[in-house]
Design a protein around this motif. Structure first.
Motif, PDB file in Angstrom:
ATOM      1  N   PRO A 179       0.824  -1.218   0.000  1.00 24.73           N
ATOM      2  CA  PRO A 179       0.000   0.000   0.000  1.00 24.73           C
ATOM      3  C   PRO A 179       0.865   1.278   0.000  1.00 24.73           C
ATOM      4  CG  PRO A 179      -1.020  -1.621   1.403  1.00 24.73           C
ATOM      5  CD  PRO A 179       0.352  -2.171   1.010  1.00 24.73           C
ATOM      6  N   ALA A 180       2.147   1.162   0.285  1.00 27.21           N
ATOM      7  CA  ALA A 180       3.067   2.302   0.240  1.00 27.21           C
ATOM      8  C   ALA A 180       3.609   2.553  -1.179  1.00 27.21           C
ATOM      9  CB  ALA A 180       4.236   2.066   1.200  1.00 27.21           C
ATOM     10  N   TRP A 181       3.183   1.752  -2.151  1.00 28.67           N
ATOM     11  CA  TRP A 181       3.686   1.878  -3.524  1.00 28.67           C
ATOM     12  C   TRP A 181       3.440   3.291  -4.057  1.00 28.67           C
ATOM     13  CZ3 TRP A 181       0.638   1.127  -8.384  1.00 28.67           C
ATOM     14  CH2 TRP A 181       1.455   1.066  -9.522  1.00 28.67           C
ATOM     15  N   ASP A 182       4.420   3.845  -4.735  1.00 22.51           N
ATOM     16  CA  ASP A 182       4.359   5.220  -5.235  1.00 22.51           C
ATOM     17  C   ASP A 182       3.686   5.353  -6.599  1.00 22.51           C
ATOM     18  OD1 ASP A 182       6.267   4.167  -6.964  1.00 22.51           O
ATOM     19  OD2 ASP A 182       7.904   5.423  -6.222  1.00 22.51           O
ATOM     20  N   GLY A 183       3.201   4.271  -7.165  1.00 16.59           N
ATOM     21  CA  GLY A 183       2.514   4.320  -8.454  1.00 16.59           C
ATOM     22  C   GLY A 183       3.421   4.191  -9.658  1.00 16.59           C
ATOM     23  N   VAL A 184       4.719   4.037  -9.431  1.00 16.55           N
ATOM     24  CA  VAL A 184       5.667   3.911 -10.538  1.00 16.55           C
ATOM     25  C   VAL A 184       5.980   2.432 -10.755  1.00 16.55           C
ATOM     26  CG1 VAL A 184       7.980   4.498 -11.364  1.00 16.55           C
ATOM     27  CG2 VAL A 184       6.667   6.154 -10.002  1.00 16.55           C
ATOM     28  N   PRO A 185       5.662   1.891 -11.954  1.00 17.11           N
ATOM     29  CA  PRO A 185       6.000   0.495 -12.238  1.00 17.11           C
ATOM     30  C   PRO A 185       7.501   0.263 -12.111  1.00 17.11           C
ATOM     31  CG  PRO A 185       4.467   1.328 -13.876  1.00 17.11           C
ATOM     32  CD  PRO A 185       4.934   2.514 -13.064  1.00 17.11           C
ATOM     33  N   ARG A 186       7.875  -0.904 -11.590  1.00 17.49           N
ATOM     34  CA  ARG A 186       9.279  -1.248 -11.367  1.00 17.49           C
ATOM     35  C   ARG A 186       9.781  -2.114 -12.523  1.00 17.49           C
ATOM     36  NH1 ARG A 186       7.858   1.588  -7.525  1.00 17.49           N
ATOM     37  NH2 ARG A 186       8.678   1.503  -5.426  1.00 17.49           N
ATOM     38  N   PRO A 187      10.816  -1.644 -13.236  1.00 10.35           N
ATOM     39  CA  PRO A 187      11.388  -2.473 -14.306  1.00 10.35           C
ATOM     40  C   PRO A 187      12.237  -3.604 -13.712  1.00 10.35           C
ATOM     41  CG  PRO A 187      12.559  -0.377 -14.160  1.00 10.35           C
ATOM     42  CD  PRO A 187      11.450  -0.327 -13.141  1.00 10.35           C
ATOM     43  N   VAL A 188      12.002  -4.796 -14.201  1.00 11.65           N
ATOM     44  CA  VAL A 188      12.788  -5.967 -13.807  1.00 11.65           C
ATOM     45  C   VAL A 188      12.985  -6.804 -15.066  1.00 11.65           C
ATOM     46  CG1 VAL A 188      12.879  -8.045 -12.382  1.00 11.65           C
ATOM     47  CG2 VAL A 188      11.797  -5.978 -11.474  1.00 11.65           C
ATOM     48  N   ASP A 189      14.235  -7.078 -15.371  1.00 14.76           N
ATOM     49  CA  ASP A 189      14.578  -7.783 -16.605  1.00 14.76           C
ATOM     50  C   ASP A 189      13.956  -7.018 -17.775  1.00 14.76           C
ATOM     51  OD1 ASP A 189      16.050  -9.669 -15.119  1.00 14.76           O
ATOM     52  OD2 ASP A 189      14.257 -10.884 -14.778  1.00 14.76           O
ATOM     53  N   ASP A 190      13.157  -7.683 -18.590  1.00 16.12           N
ATOM     54  CA  ASP A 190      12.563  -6.995 -19.746  1.00 16.12           C
ATOM     55  C   ASP A 190      11.087  -6.666 -19.532  1.00 16.12           C
ATOM     56  OD1 ASP A 190      11.641  -9.598 -19.810  1.00 16.12           O
ATOM     57  OD2 ASP A 190      11.762  -9.781 -21.982  1.00 16.12           O
ATOM     58  N   ARG A 191      10.635  -6.643 -18.276  1.00 16.96           N
ATOM     59  CA  ARG A 191       9.231  -6.395 -17.940  1.00 16.96           C
ATOM     60  C   ARG A 191       9.134  -5.284 -16.907  1.00 16.96           C
ATOM     61  NH1 ARG A 191       6.899 -11.532 -19.772  1.00 16.96           N
ATOM     62  NH2 ARG A 191       8.231 -11.856 -21.578  1.00 16.96           N
ATOM     63  N   VAL A 192       7.910  -4.860 -16.620  1.00 17.81           N
ATOM     64  CA  VAL A 192       7.671  -3.960 -15.502  1.00 17.81           C
ATOM     65  C   VAL A 192       6.654  -4.613 -14.576  1.00 17.81           C
ATOM     66  CG1 VAL A 192       8.230  -1.848 -16.765  1.00 17.81           C
ATOM     67  CG2 VAL A 192       5.858  -2.643 -16.666  1.00 17.81           C
ATOM     68  N   TYR A 193       6.749  -4.278 -13.287  1.00 16.91           N
ATOM     69  CA  TYR A 193       5.860  -4.874 -12.287  1.00 16.91           C
ATOM     70  C   TYR A 193       5.265  -3.803 -11.394  1.00 16.91           C
ATOM     71  CZ  TYR A 193       7.490  -9.326 -13.865  1.00 16.91           C
ATOM     72  OH  TYR A 193       7.757 -10.403 -14.663  1.00 16.91           O
ATOM     73  N   THR A 194       4.040  -4.075 -10.998  1.00 13.68           N
ATOM     74  CA  THR A 194       3.293  -3.261 -10.048  1.00 13.68           C
ATOM     75  C   THR A 194       2.735  -4.232  -9.012  1.00 13.68           C
ATOM     76  OG1 THR A 194       1.154  -3.519 -11.143  1.00 13.68           O
ATOM     77  CG2 THR A 194       2.585  -1.718 -11.954  1.00 13.68           C
ATOM     78  N   PRO A 195       2.222  -3.731  -7.893  1.00 16.15           N
ATOM     79  CA  PRO A 195       1.640  -4.668  -6.917  1.00 16.15           C
ATOM     80  C   PRO A 195       0.525  -5.541  -7.503  1.00 16.15           C
ATOM     81  CG  PRO A 195       2.030  -2.562  -5.872  1.00 16.15           C
ATOM     82  CD  PRO A 195       2.300  -2.369  -7.351  1.00 16.15           C
ATOM     83  N   HIS A 196      -0.392  -4.927  -8.254  1.00  7.31           N
ATOM     84  CA  HIS A 196      -1.492  -5.723  -8.823  1.00  7.31           C
ATOM     85  C   HIS A 196      -0.974  -6.761  -9.812  1.00  7.31           C
ATOM     86  CE1 HIS A 196      -4.957  -3.765  -7.033  1.00  7.31           C
ATOM     87  NE2 HIS A 196      -4.385  -2.595  -7.273  1.00  7.31           N
ATOM     88  N   LYS A 197       0.016  -6.386 -10.609  1.00  3.36           N
ATOM     89  CA  LYS A 197       0.562  -7.327 -11.588  1.00  3.36           C
ATOM     90  C   LYS A 197       1.272  -8.474 -10.879  1.00  3.36           C
ATOM     91  CE  LYS A 197       3.344  -7.505 -15.807  1.00  3.36           C
ATOM     92  NZ  LYS A 197       4.050  -6.657 -16.789  1.00  3.36           N
ATOM     93  N   ALA A 198       2.001  -8.183  -9.812  1.00  4.12           N
ATOM     94  CA  ALA A 198       2.679  -9.247  -9.065  1.00  4.12           C
ATOM     95  C   ALA A 198       1.662 -10.226  -8.487  1.00  4.12           C
ATOM     96  CB  ALA A 198       3.543  -8.640  -7.963  1.00  4.12           C
TER      97      ALA A 198
END
Length: 155
Positions: free
Chosen positions: A31-50
């Motif tokens: 819930p502290a996520w700042d709204g910026v997707p996190r790039p990992v390898d060749d993808r991006v992740y968000t809490p909902h996507k994880a």
């Protein structure tokens, strides 16, 4: 299938439930996520996507285990997986979302616990051709922590 998962002396149910607990420990901070997707390898992740990826991975392989133990062919999955980031993946992750994730993943943990403990060693180690055994699938699922680690523990 390729890259056969390594197994060890842990019960496969423990492998899956421990992974889910570790994912939920990380999610508790999202819930502290700042709204910026996190790039990992060749993808991006968000809490909902994880959460979506962890859940889809668990559902996919539970269906595979159930079919294998029933002696019927598995239905191939057609998930888009982490190749896409949906509009829903970009939504803020609230305390209510965390509660939903806990409910969903805790119920899946219970299903794996019940199914894998009910299967005897012969069933857990049975392979159909080149397909992974239910034990190997459980150890493969341990890798689902990757999706939670894409965000890790947030402040």
């Amino acid at each position: 299938m390729t890259d056969t998962p390594e197994t060890d002396g842990r019960h496969p149910a423990d492998v899956v439930t421990t992974m889910i607990e570790a994912c939920l420990a990380r999610a508790a901070t999202w819930p502290a996520w700042d709204g910026v997707p996190r790039p990992v390898d060749d993808r991006v992740y968000t809490p909902h996507k994880a959460v979506r990826r962890i859940t889809d991975h668990l559902i996919d392989h539970l269906a595979e285990i159930e079919a294998r133990l029933a002696g019927v062919p598995t239905i191939p999955d057609h998930w888009h997986a982490s190749a896409i980031t949906t509009a829903a993946d970009l939504a803020p992750f609230t305390a209510e979302d965390l509660d939903e994730a806990r409910s969903r993943l805790s119920r899946l943990a219970q299903l794996y616990e019940l199914r894998l403990r009910a299967a005897g060693p012969a069933a857990l180690d049975r392979r159909d051709g080149d397909a992974w055994s239910p034990r190997q699938i459980a150890f493969h699922l341990e890798g689902s922590l990757y999706y939670a680690d894409a965000l890790g523990f947030l402040r």
